[in-house]
Enzyme design. Sequence first.
Site, PDB file in Angstrom:
ATOM      1  N   SER A 112     -10.436 -13.618  42.362  1.00  0.00           N
ATOM      2  CA  SER A 112      -9.015 -13.394  42.070  1.00  0.00           C
ATOM      3  C   SER A 112      -8.758 -12.604  40.789  1.00  0.00           C
ATOM      4  O   SER A 112      -7.604 -12.372  40.432  1.00  0.00           O
ATOM      5  CB  SER A 112      -8.294 -14.746  41.980  1.00  0.00           C
ATOM      6  OG  SER A 112      -8.972 -15.599  41.089  1.00  0.00           O
ATOM      7  N   GLY A 151       3.882 -14.195  42.277  1.00  0.00           N
ATOM      8  CA  GLY A 151       4.483 -13.367  41.241  1.00  0.00           C
ATOM      9  C   GLY A 151       5.924 -12.971  41.477  1.00  0.00           C
ATOM     10  O   GLY A 151       6.708 -12.883  40.522  1.00  0.00           O
ATOM     11  N   ARG A 192       1.519  -3.024  45.790  1.00  0.00           N
ATOM     12  CA  ARG A 192       2.268  -4.209  45.334  1.00  0.00           C
ATOM     13  C   ARG A 192       1.815  -4.599  43.916  1.00  0.00           C
ATOM     14  O   ARG A 192       0.631  -4.643  43.617  1.00  0.00           O
ATOM     15  CB  ARG A 192       2.030  -5.366  46.309  1.00  0.00           C
ATOM     16  CG  ARG A 192       2.746  -6.670  45.934  1.00  0.00           C
ATOM     17  CD  ARG A 192       1.864  -7.633  45.162  1.00  0.00           C
ATOM     18  NE  ARG A 192       2.506  -8.909  44.915  1.00  0.00           N
ATOM     19  CZ  ARG A 192       2.027  -9.826  44.080  1.00  0.00           C
ATOM     20  NH1 ARG A 192       0.905  -9.610  43.442  1.00  0.00           N
ATOM     21  NH2 ARG A 192       2.659 -10.967  43.905  1.00  0.00           N
ATOM     22  N   VAL A 193       2.783  -4.893  43.078  1.00  0.00           N
ATOM     23  CA  VAL A 193       2.489  -5.362  41.728  1.00  0.00           C
ATOM     24  C   VAL A 193       3.164  -6.716  41.541  1.00  0.00           C
ATOM     25  O   VAL A 193       4.329  -6.883  41.908  1.00  0.00           O
ATOM     26  CB  VAL A 193       3.016  -4.347  40.673  1.00  0.00           C
ATOM     27  CG1 VAL A 193       2.918  -4.924  39.270  1.00  0.00           C
ATOM     28  CG2 VAL A 193       2.235  -3.039  40.767  1.00  0.00           C
ATOM     29  N   GLY A 194       2.431  -7.659  40.999  1.00  0.00           N
ATOM     30  CA  GLY A 194       2.997  -8.995  40.787  1.00  0.00           C
ATOM     31  C   GLY A 194       3.564  -9.150  39.386  1.00  0.00           C
ATOM     32  O   GLY A 194       3.878  -8.178  38.702  1.00  0.00           O
ATOM     33  N   ASP A 195       3.678 -10.390  38.971  1.00  0.00           N
ATOM     34  CA  ASP A 195       4.245 -10.690  37.654  1.00  0.00           C
ATOM     35  C   ASP A 195       3.246 -10.482  36.503  1.00  0.00           C
ATOM     36  O   ASP A 195       3.642 -10.259  35.366  1.00  0.00           O
ATOM     37  CB  ASP A 195       4.701 -12.157  37.609  1.00  0.00           C
ATOM     38  CG  ASP A 195       3.533 -13.116  37.861  1.00  0.00           C
ATOM     39  OD1 ASP A 195       2.744 -12.839  38.794  1.00  0.00           O
ATOM     40  OD2 ASP A 195       3.398 -14.106  37.130  1.00  0.00           O
ATOM     41  N   THR A 223      -5.308 -16.174  39.057  1.00  0.00           N
ATOM     42  CA  THR A 223      -5.034 -15.371  37.863  1.00  0.00           C
ATOM     43  C   THR A 223      -5.440 -16.111  36.599  1.00  0.00           C
ATOM     44  O   THR A 223      -5.205 -17.309  36.499  1.00  0.00           O
ATOM     45  CB  THR A 223      -3.505 -15.135  37.782  1.00  0.00           C
ATOM     46  OG1 THR A 223      -3.140 -14.302  38.858  1.00  0.00           O
ATOM     47  CG2 THR A 223      -3.081 -14.502  36.481  1.00  0.00           C
ATOM     48  N   THR A 227       1.171 -18.314  36.459  1.00  0.00           N
ATOM     49  CA  THR A 227       0.261 -18.090  37.575  1.00  0.00           C
ATOM     50  C   THR A 227       0.996 -18.515  38.845  1.00  0.00           C
ATOM     51  O   THR A 227       1.899 -19.339  38.789  1.00  0.00           O
ATOM     52  CB  THR A 227      -1.051 -18.882  37.382  1.00  0.00           C
ATOM     53  OG1 THR A 227      -1.911 -18.658  38.504  1.00  0.00           O
ATOM     54  CG2 THR A 227      -0.817 -20.360  37.232  1.00  0.00           C
ATOM     55  N   GLY A 228       0.617 -17.921  39.956  1.00  0.00           N
ATOM     56  CA  GLY A 228       1.291 -18.269  41.205  1.00  0.00           C
ATOM     57  C   GLY A 228       1.963 -17.065  41.833  1.00  0.00           C
ATOM     58  O   GLY A 228       1.649 -15.922  41.485  1.00  0.00           O
ATOM     59  N   THR A 276      -5.421 -10.181  36.734  1.00  0.00           N
ATOM     60  CA  THR A 276      -5.517 -10.661  38.114  1.00  0.00           C
ATOM     61  C   THR A 276      -5.777  -9.519  39.087  1.00  0.00           C
ATOM     62  O   THR A 276      -5.486  -8.356  38.787  1.00  0.00           O
ATOM     63  CB  THR A 276      -4.192 -11.347  38.519  1.00  0.00           C
ATOM     64  OG1 THR A 276      -4.345 -11.997  39.770  1.00  0.00           O
ATOM     65  CG2 THR A 276      -3.043 -10.366  38.621  1.00  0.00           C
TER      66      THR A 276
HETATM   67  C1  SD4 Z   1       0.480 -12.324  41.422  1.00  0.00           C
HETATM   68  N1  SD4 Z   1       0.764 -14.081  39.837  1.00  0.00           N
HETATM   69  O1  SD4 Z   1      -0.047 -11.237  41.604  1.00  0.00           O
HETATM   70  C2  SD4 Z   1      -0.223 -13.318  40.535  1.00  0.00           C
HETATM   71  C3  SD4 Z   1      -1.148 -14.115  41.376  1.00  0.00           C
HETATM   72  C4  SD4 Z   1      -1.545 -15.391  40.736  1.00  0.00           C
HETATM   73  O2  SD4 Z   1      -2.415 -17.426  40.739  1.00  0.00           O
HETATM   74  O3  SD4 Z   1      -1.199 -15.709  39.645  1.00  0.00           O
HETATM   75  N2  SD4 Z   1      -2.219 -16.252  41.341  1.00  0.00           N
HETATM   76  O4  SD4 Z   1       1.519 -12.661  41.976  1.00  0.00           O
END
Ligand code: SD4
Length: 332
Positions: free
Chosen positions: A91, A247, A221-224, A193, A244-245, A211
């Site tokens: 990850s 995004g 795609r871009v997360g948080d 992450t 984390t989680g 991450t």
């Molecule tokens: C995301 N927040 O790309 C990240 C993924 C992540 O625990 O944190 N996973 O959305």
Amino acid sequence: MKTSKLKTRREFLKITATGTIAAGVLPILMEAKNGIPNSSLSVSGPIVISTWNHGLPANEAAWKILSAKGTAIDAVEKGVNVIESDPENTSVGIGGAPDRDGRVTLDACIMNHNGDCGSVACLEHIVNPVSVARMVMEKTPHVMIVGDGALAFAIDQGFKKTDLLTPKSKIAWKEWLKSSQYKPVINIENHDTIGMLAMDHLGNLSGSCTTSGLAYKMHGRVGDSPIIGAGLFVDNEVGAACATGLGETVIRQCGSFLVVELMRQGISPTEACKIAVERIIKHEKNIKDLQVGFLAMNKKGETGAYAIHSGFNYAKYDTNGNKLIDSDFSDR
Ligand code: SD4
């Protein structure tokens, strides 16, 4: 500026040393609602916390720097580098799960005690994106560089181009292609992450987040995680937070910024993380399959975390050693 911060820190240590808490000796553990020690007040100098089980080895590297009176910014970079460079971790960094097209695209950011920050998103072929983010912070007038531009910048800075798709993650991706079902399952494997927050011997705070994002995401795609204020935020006068989680849900609430702003009002790290999680729960329709966790540290060295569901944990290294701590959670 620096002198007054040093003075404040010295005053703080003096007060705690003459008060009921002896500096460097007695961390106070506060029992969390579910009986798990979740939040602690430590007055003993450097501290580093980071998300998930892989926080333990990451903290080891960070602690080497912090315990030798190194800076928080060096600690949070070198700490998460360990996980980025581990091909077994699916990850973060090399070995991270690819997008649906089989391309490993990485997101990362870093922020120091001056409020300077750097970020890269959708970066391919570079094992340590957080170090590229640091170069963005230190060597460019920008905050965020993405995609091919980020790769060109990294190569220009001397980073090596590497194939990040390991045989193991290639097999998993090929398996996924058979159904091509897009169902982000976060938290289940207990390694995700990595976000890291550190306070150094001067009391300065820094943070990092890195991450490969959601497995089999749409390309681009871009997360948080690389977004300052969402996946990470540091305010040296107040504290620092990371997420984390899933995004998208964190971006919608400016999650890490929210946690820091709540701490600014005097709210504890755990409570601030809880309020941010509740904001997400209130907004999102289906929280059953969705996990988000926040991790925070305030300027006093108090730390805390909170998640939607059980399963989130973090590693904390201070003068008492390196420990895994279960986060509090809502589980609604
Ligand atoms: C995301 N927040 O790309 C990240 C993924 C992540 O625990 O944190 N996973 O959305």
